[in-house]
Design an enzyme around this catalytic site. Sequence first.
Site, mmCIF file in Angstrom:
data_model
loop_
_atom_site.group_PDB
_atom_site.id
_atom_site.type_symbol
_atom_site.label_atom_id
_atom_site.label_comp_id
_atom_site.label_asym_id
_atom_site.label_seq_id
_atom_site.Cartn_x
_atom_site.Cartn_y
_atom_site.Cartn_z
ATOM 1 N N HIS A 1 13.498 44.004 -16.289
ATOM 2 C CA HIS A 1 13.120 44.787 -15.116
ATOM 3 C C HIS A 1 13.875 46.104 -15.170
ATOM 4 C CE1 HIS A 1 12.227 46.061 -11.069
ATOM 5 N NE2 HIS A 1 11.404 45.034 -10.928
ATOM 6 N N ARG B 1 6.291 48.365 -17.261
ATOM 7 C CA ARG B 1 7.721 48.071 -17.149
ATOM 8 C C ARG B 1 8.490 48.281 -18.441
ATOM 9 N NH1 ARG B 1 8.271 42.621 -13.353
ATOM 10 N NH2 ARG B 1 7.971 43.708 -11.364
ATOM 11 N N HIS C 1 14.604 39.774 -16.864
ATOM 12 C CA HIS C 1 13.915 39.468 -15.617
ATOM 13 C C HIS C 1 12.862 38.383 -15.751
ATOM 14 C CE1 HIS C 1 12.359 40.239 -11.606
ATOM 15 N NE2 HIS C 1 11.161 40.498 -12.082
ATOM 16 N N GLU D 1 7.278 29.937 -15.324
ATOM 17 C CA GLU D 1 7.895 30.756 -16.356
ATOM 18 C C GLU D 1 8.300 29.973 -17.590
ATOM 19 O OE1 GLU D 1 11.284 34.279 -16.723
ATOM 20 O OE2 GLU D 1 10.905 33.313 -14.797
ATOM 21 N N SER E 1 3.413 37.050 -11.951
ATOM 22 C CA SER E 1 4.125 35.809 -12.260
ATOM 23 C C SER E 1 3.873 34.734 -11.210
ATOM 24 C CB SER E 1 5.627 36.064 -12.397
ATOM 25 O OG SER E 1 6.137 36.693 -11.237
#
Length: 550
Positions: A250, A296, A355, A379, A395
């Site tokens: 992140h 990102r 992240h 995840e 996510s």
Amino acid sequence: MTDDLLSALNRGDRSTATPAGPGPDDVIVLGGGLAGLFCALKLSPRPVTVLTAAPIGEGASSAWAQGGIAAAVSEGDTAEAHANDTIAVGGGICDEDIVRAMTGEAAERIADLLSYGVPFDKDLEGRLRLSREAAHSQRRVVRVGGDRAGRAIMDAVVATVRNTPSIRVIEGFTGESLIMETGTVSGIVARRNADGRRFSFSARAVVLASGGTGHLYEVTTNPPEACGQGIAMAARAGAVIADAEFVQFHPTAIDIGRDPAPLATEALRGEGSRLINRAGERFMEAAHPLKELAPRDIVARAIHREVAAGRGAFLDTREAVGTAFPERYPTVNGSCREAGIDPVREPIPVRPAAHYHMGGVWTDERGRTSLDGLWAAGEVSSTGAHGANRLASNSLLEAVVFAARIAEDVARVVPAGAAPQWRALPAIDGQADASDTDAATIARLRRTMAEKVGVVRDGAGLRAALSEIAALSAECDGIDCANMIVTARLIAAAAYARLESRGAHCRSDFPHEDTTLARRSRMTLADADAILRDALATQITPAPMLEDAR
């Protein structure tokens, strides 16, 4: 397991009523985050046991999500547009069928969350209030209280779980390994954290929902429970691991020396906040046409360059948000104030932090892994929905979509019925909770991963990382440490084997995408060990990337 011990477990570690029926439940979910709890709810009224190390919702990265959950629910937006944005960001290796299925089911899953009492923000006409985040072409992030979506979603889901009689929650247990019988996963070995005792939890179906890998890195936005245990458990049992090299950093973790690092939500950049260096220069203007709203991986690398060059990086919200900051972003405001920063009057120091892991236990479109009897969601899994670089706020969406799919698949293919009895296991010499003796080893591992398997990588650094990881594996006393080493080895080996830069995987010695490598990677632990041996032996050319045999 004796009746007395089972009763003690139910009395001391259970959070909900015991389901009806003899013996333990035939479905076990490992993990108390959004994916695990949503799956348990979707399996209701079938009896399910949720095993979790922390109180449900407390040790979950889901609860820490600030932005919200992406879904095409507004007029003018479509699931197809959402899918196209996801694929565009994914570095050319998204499984497009998976992506379109995920975005197509988003509205239904939002409706589920609303039915569980999630207080999504709405306008005066009762419509969902949406925000825009990086690389989304539309405002489609459903949020709560500006930056409290994860906490609010988990609070509502946890409350629903606690009021669902078919779900038994056993808290304070850390999963250590999978039980295999004739090639099929038949349960979990877990350690009771209070006293280190181990128990065998048998099941007809096991759902792995144990979270991500952030705490393999020195700087992360994840809770301590996100340390790769589930991936290691599956890999040690022989499961295929996919896309392990793709770790998302992140861009805007708040740089105040906390572990975990608090997060400055991407929604702030969506509102027009700017990234500047110590000289006040807006460096994203030269980095990408979308500037602060670039994907990102691009923003993270730009910030990494500024920090590495000593110029620092800061998120300037003064003009875009101004005096409304405390009310609109209370979580970020609180983190800043605790560190003596006033975001209304001064820029927020930021840096990239581990992240989200796009890689994990490979699953198909139903959430099935390569091991019979084992499903994975959230995840810990790798569905192919994110490719090489996850689109912001996808996510939580992936977690609920695949949790629901797993519940449907388990209900269809696994006959309901009592599983074999749970039982206590003898203590393993030298393998009790060794967190104190392993602390130094884990600290070295996290530093190695941050320095050599981080935002920017190269072959020499990855070889050094693999060498260090191999040495550290001999120093672990406890199973938790050993599992962390296994997952780190998988990530580093996959990164060493991919001789290109793609999405979140950046190799300074291979700075461009290679069109011949535009595919997902898949490997077993044995494959990773072969790559490690080759890297340490040859010191010249890495082993070729393993082909996706799907």
